[in-house]
Design a protein around this motif. Structure first.
Motif, PDB file in Angstrom:
ATOM      1  N   GLN A 147      66.904  57.579  52.205  1.00 23.74           N
ATOM      2  CA  GLN A 147      67.008  56.658  53.334  1.00 23.74           C
ATOM      3  C   GLN A 147      66.338  55.317  53.034  1.00 23.74           C
ATOM      4  OE1 GLN A 147      66.391  58.700  57.417  1.00 23.74           O
ATOM      5  NE2 GLN A 147      65.304  60.014  55.958  1.00 23.74           N
ATOM      6  N   ASP A 148      66.957  54.259  53.559  1.00 22.42           N
ATOM      7  CA  ASP A 148      66.323  52.950  53.602  1.00 22.42           C
ATOM      8  C   ASP A 148      65.433  52.951  54.852  1.00 22.42           C
ATOM      9  OD1 ASP A 148      65.676  50.280  54.206  1.00 22.42           O
ATOM     10  OD2 ASP A 148      67.529  49.525  53.336  1.00 22.42           O
ATOM     11  N   PRO A 149      64.111  52.744  54.688  1.00 25.02           N
ATOM     12  CA  PRO A 149      63.217  52.821  55.850  1.00 25.02           C
ATOM     13  C   PRO A 149      63.545  51.846  56.958  1.00 25.02           C
ATOM     14  CG  PRO A 149      61.964  52.779  53.801  1.00 25.02           C
ATOM     15  CD  PRO A 149      63.383  52.459  53.449  1.00 25.02           C
ATOM     16  N   THR A 150      64.344  50.799  56.650  1.00 24.25           N
ATOM     17  CA  THR A 150      64.606  49.743  57.628  1.00 24.25           C
ATOM     18  C   THR A 150      65.991  49.853  58.277  1.00 24.25           C
ATOM     19  OG1 THR A 150      65.482  48.205  55.963  1.00 24.25           O
ATOM     20  CG2 THR A 150      63.107  48.193  56.330  1.00 24.25           C
ATOM     21  N   LYS A 151      66.746  50.896  57.926  1.00 23.16           N
ATOM     22  CA  LYS A 151      68.077  51.083  58.521  1.00 23.16           C
ATOM     23  C   LYS A 151      68.076  52.309  59.420  1.00 23.16           C
ATOM     24  CE  LYS A 151      70.636  48.816  54.799  1.00 23.16           C
ATOM     25  NZ  LYS A 151      71.695  48.968  53.759  1.00 23.16           N
ATOM     26  N   GLU A 152      68.913  52.279  60.451  1.00 21.20           N
ATOM     27  CA  GLU A 152      68.869  53.338  61.453  1.00 21.20           C
ATOM     28  C   GLU A 152      69.453  54.657  60.944  1.00 21.20           C
ATOM     29  OE1 GLU A 152      68.661  51.469  65.869  1.00 21.20           O
ATOM     30  OE2 GLU A 152      70.667  51.857  65.086  1.00 21.20           O
ATOM     31  N   THR A 153      68.765  55.722  61.304  1.00 22.10           N
ATOM     32  CA  THR A 153      69.181  57.091  61.021  1.00 22.10           C
ATOM     33  C   THR A 153      69.388  57.817  62.349  1.00 22.10           C
ATOM     34  OG1 THR A 153      67.991  57.207  58.912  1.00 22.10           O
ATOM     35  CG2 THR A 153      68.412  59.290  60.013  1.00 22.10           C
ATOM     36  N   LEU A 154      70.329  58.739  62.373  1.00 20.70           N
ATOM     37  CA  LEU A 154      70.500  59.609  63.534  1.00 20.70           C
ATOM     38  C   LEU A 154      69.614  60.836  63.333  1.00 20.70           C
ATOM     39  CD1 LEU A 154      71.724  60.682  66.125  1.00 20.70           C
ATOM     40  CD2 LEU A 154      73.758  61.370  64.822  1.00 20.70           C
ATOM     41  N   PHE A 155      68.579  60.949  64.159  1.00 22.78           N
ATOM     42  CA  PHE A 155      67.667  62.089  64.131  1.00 22.78           C
ATOM     43  C   PHE A 155      67.932  62.970  65.345  1.00 22.78           C
ATOM     44  CE2 PHE A 155      64.977  58.864  61.867  1.00 22.78           C
ATOM     45  CZ  PHE A 155      64.803  59.557  60.675  1.00 22.78           C
ATOM     46  N   CYS A 156      67.879  64.273  65.142  1.00 23.53           N
ATOM     47  CA  CYS A 156      68.062  65.222  66.235  1.00 23.53           C
ATOM     48  C   CYS A 156      67.023  66.326  66.129  1.00 23.53           C
ATOM     49  CB  CYS A 156      69.456  65.859  66.211  1.00 23.53           C
ATOM     50  SG  CYS A 156      70.828  64.693  66.212  1.00 23.53           S
ATOM     51  N   MET A 167      68.802  57.285  67.663  1.00 22.87           N
ATOM     52  CA  MET A 167      68.886  56.514  66.418  1.00 22.87           C
ATOM     53  C   MET A 167      67.737  55.525  66.346  1.00 22.87           C
ATOM     54  SD  MET A 167      72.933  55.866  65.565  1.00 22.87           S
ATOM     55  CE  MET A 167      72.507  54.630  64.338  1.00 22.87           C
ATOM     56  N   GLN A 168      67.114  55.490  65.164  1.00 22.98           N
ATOM     57  CA  GLN A 168      65.992  54.597  64.934  1.00 22.98           C
ATOM     58  C   GLN A 168      65.756  54.511  63.431  1.00 22.98           C
ATOM     59  OE1 GLN A 168      62.085  53.649  67.357  1.00 22.98           O
ATOM     60  NE2 GLN A 168      61.939  55.715  66.548  1.00 22.98           N
ATOM     61  N   THR A 169      65.116  53.431  62.978  1.00 22.56           N
ATOM     62  CA  THR A 169      64.773  53.356  61.565  1.00 22.56           C
ATOM     63  C   THR A 169      63.642  54.347  61.278  1.00 22.56           C
ATOM     64  OG1 THR A 169      63.022  51.680  61.734  1.00 22.56           O
ATOM     65  CG2 THR A 169      65.306  50.890  61.612  1.00 22.56           C
ATOM     66  N   PRO A 170      63.616  54.937  60.093  1.00 17.95           N
ATOM     67  CA  PRO A 170      62.512  55.838  59.755  1.00 17.95           C
ATOM     68  C   PRO A 170      61.138  55.183  59.875  1.00 17.95           C
ATOM     69  CG  PRO A 170      64.306  56.130  58.197  1.00 17.95           C
ATOM     70  CD  PRO A 170      64.653  54.933  59.039  1.00 17.95           C
ATOM     71  N   ARG A 171      61.054  53.884  59.544  1.00 15.17           N
ATOM     72  CA  ARG A 171      59.753  53.218  59.636  1.00 15.17           C
ATOM     73  C   ARG A 171      59.261  53.157  61.061  1.00 15.17           C
ATOM     74  NH1 ARG A 171      59.379  47.679  56.555  1.00 15.17           N
ATOM     75  NH2 ARG A 171      59.540  49.125  54.782  1.00 15.17           N
ATOM     76  N   LEU A 172      60.145  52.826  61.998  1.00  9.06           N
ATOM     77  CA  LEU A 172      59.734  52.772  63.397  1.00  9.06           C
ATOM     78  C   LEU A 172      59.469  54.171  63.948  1.00  9.06           C
ATOM     79  CD1 LEU A 172      62.038  49.988  64.898  1.00  9.06           C
ATOM     80  CD2 LEU A 172      59.609  49.848  64.341  1.00  9.06           C
ATOM     81  N   ALA A 173      60.218  55.150  63.464  1.00  7.30           N
ATOM     82  CA  ALA A 173      60.002  56.531  63.910  1.00  7.30           C
ATOM     83  C   ALA A 173      58.712  57.108  63.337  1.00  7.30           C
ATOM     84  CB  ALA A 173      61.191  57.402  63.507  1.00  7.30           C
ATOM     85  N   LEU A 208      57.889  54.988  53.277  1.00 10.16           N
ATOM     86  CA  LEU A 208      58.302  54.192  54.426  1.00 10.16           C
ATOM     87  C   LEU A 208      57.925  52.722  54.251  1.00 10.16           C
ATOM     88  CD1 LEU A 208      57.172  56.526  57.352  1.00 10.16           C
ATOM     89  CD2 LEU A 208      59.532  56.041  56.690  1.00 10.16           C
ATOM     90  N   HIS A 209      56.981  52.441  53.355  1.00 13.04           N
ATOM     91  CA  HIS A 209      56.408  51.100  53.282  1.00 13.04           C
ATOM     92  C   HIS A 209      56.457  50.453  51.906  1.00 13.04           C
ATOM     93  CE1 HIS A 209      54.837  51.409  57.380  1.00 13.04           C
ATOM     94  NE2 HIS A 209      54.579  52.665  57.084  1.00 13.04           N
ATOM     95  N   ARG A 210      56.540  51.239  50.832  1.00 15.12           N
ATOM     96  CA  ARG A 210      56.584  50.650  49.499  1.00 15.12           C
ATOM     97  C   ARG A 210      57.112  51.683  48.515  1.00 15.12           C
ATOM     98  NH1 ARG A 210      50.630  49.122  47.572  1.00 15.12           N
ATOM     99  NH2 ARG A 210      51.290  49.807  45.519  1.00 15.12           N
ATOM    100  N   PRO A 211      57.593  51.254  47.345  1.00 15.24           N
ATOM    101  CA  PRO A 211      58.150  52.198  46.370  1.00 15.24           C
ATOM    102  C   PRO A 211      57.091  53.168  45.867  1.00 15.24           C
ATOM    103  CG  PRO A 211      58.771  49.935  45.843  1.00 15.24           C
ATOM    104  CD  PRO A 211      57.735  49.850  46.906  1.00 15.24           C
TER     105      PRO A 211
END
Length: 362
Positions: A147-156, A167-173, A208-211
């Motif tokens: 996942q790209d931490p800055t793009k939205e994922t569908l989480f359930c 739906m939310q970006t992993p970083r915000l989640a 989520l924040h760096r490589p």
């Protein structure tokens, strides 16, 4: 001028799912109050379905550090899946209808009670994801760490209470998994201590924040005994200078990439010219002493170097006292040129938080 604003123009509370770890259950009501929850309902093991007027305030509140994971609720389906015929097909088709056009980068499904010995919902989550992926358009991220931490994922999340999705970006989640936890197998005979799982999860969270740290990166580890974290870093082909007054586990003897310094952290000085890529501190004792050791040794840390710091909290009886300790620690580090860029409560943390700093400078 009307005496009141029409209800249609008044901001309406939005449903939100937050995860407050069990270790903070005694202060959960206080946490929810600080988050601005208008109301809340307990779900699953650690989850609270709440209504919040301001999602930004929810994330930026000091109390947010007590929430491991959060997700806006774009779709909720209260039901008992075990008693419903065709639940998987109905749920998969609903997910496609509601989220297919939004083009999530990935689809990941977890359990509302992930530690339950009953494997039904673990299997249900896996089977539901499998069926949904069959009917969704191709997704960019098939594995969690793709996942790209800055793009939205569908989480359930699914459980006996129903299906809860957003739906939310992993970083915000605040996590790459649905629910935010990466569970680490600790049953291996090679496992030295619980701390190994803690650093493994911390490095996963760091994505989520760096490589990821490249192979051969040189870490200085403060308070390494018995060596659980050391072993995990070595397994990732990192180099480690481990410091402790107590000896490391014998299984680490002569491991490639390891230099053990049998000494008190307070008396250790980096050799002239030695530059480290990262500092790891899981020291016991007063937090102000631990951060002082980190600051002193950060002189040998390269600019942009990483610090993974465990903030040990003597007791957690209110929201305010740990937040004050957190503020003092972050302020002390900032004055020394160490910038806090992330913090979380890991699955394998107890009364402690994991803080991530970078050394400023060119």
């Amino acid at each position: 001028m009307p005496d009141s604003v029409p209800s249609s123009l008044t901001p309406q509370p939005r449903p939100w799912l937050v995860r407050i770890p069990e270790i903070f259950e005694s202060i959960a009501d206080d946490v929810l109050k600080h988050l601005g929850a208008a109301s809340s309902t307990r779900l699953g093991h650690d989850y609270y379905l709440l209504k919040a007027l301001d999602s930004k305030a929810l994330r930026q509140s000091e109390a947010a550090k007590f929430t491991r994971w959060n997700l806006p609720m774009d779709h909720t389906w209260p039901c008992n899946p075990q008693k419903m015929d065709g639940f998987i097909e109905k749920a998969a088709q609903t997910l496609l209808k509601k989220f297919g056009d939004r083009r999530p980068q990935g689809l990941f499904i977890g359990q509302l009670n992930p530690i339950s010995p009953d494997k039904y919902y673990k299997s249900l989550a896996s089977n539901l994801r499998g069926r949904a992926l069959q009917i969704f358009p191709p997704l960019a991220a098939n594995a969690v760490e793709e996942q790209d931490p800055t793009k939205e994922t569908l989480f359930c999340l699914v459980g006996k209470e129903g299906l809860f999705c957003g739906m939310q970006t992993p970083r915000l989640a605040n996590g790459l998994y649905a629910g935010g936890s990466k569970y680490i197998d600790q049953d291996s005979p090679d496992t030295i201590s619980r701390a190994g799982a803690k650093i493994a999860e911390a490095l996963h969270y760091l994505l989520l924040h760096r490589p990821a740290m490249p192979e051969g990166s040189h870490w200085i580890e403060l308070g390494a005994c018995p060596g659980g974290m050391t072993a995990e870093l070595l397994a990732r082909k990192q180099r480690v200078t481990a410091i402790d007054r107590a000896p490391l586990d014998k299984r680490l003897d002569k491991r490639p990439g390891l230099r053990f310094v049998h000494a008190d952290v307070a008396t250790f000085e980096a050799k002239d010219g030695t530059i480290y890529d990262a500092i790891l501190s899981d020291l016991n004792g007063p937090p102000h002493e631990s951060i002082d050791h980190v600051i002193r040794l950060s002189r040998a840390l390269k600019p942009g170097g990483l610090i993974v710091f465990t903030l040990k909290v003597p007791r957690i009886e209110t929201v305010d006292e740990p937040c004050e300790l957190f503020r003092r620690t972050a302020k002390t580090a900032r004055k020394a040129g160490l910038q806090l860029f992330a913090q979380t409560h890991l699955t394998y943390n107890r009364h402690e938080f994991t803080l991530f700093f970078e050394k400023r400078g060119s």
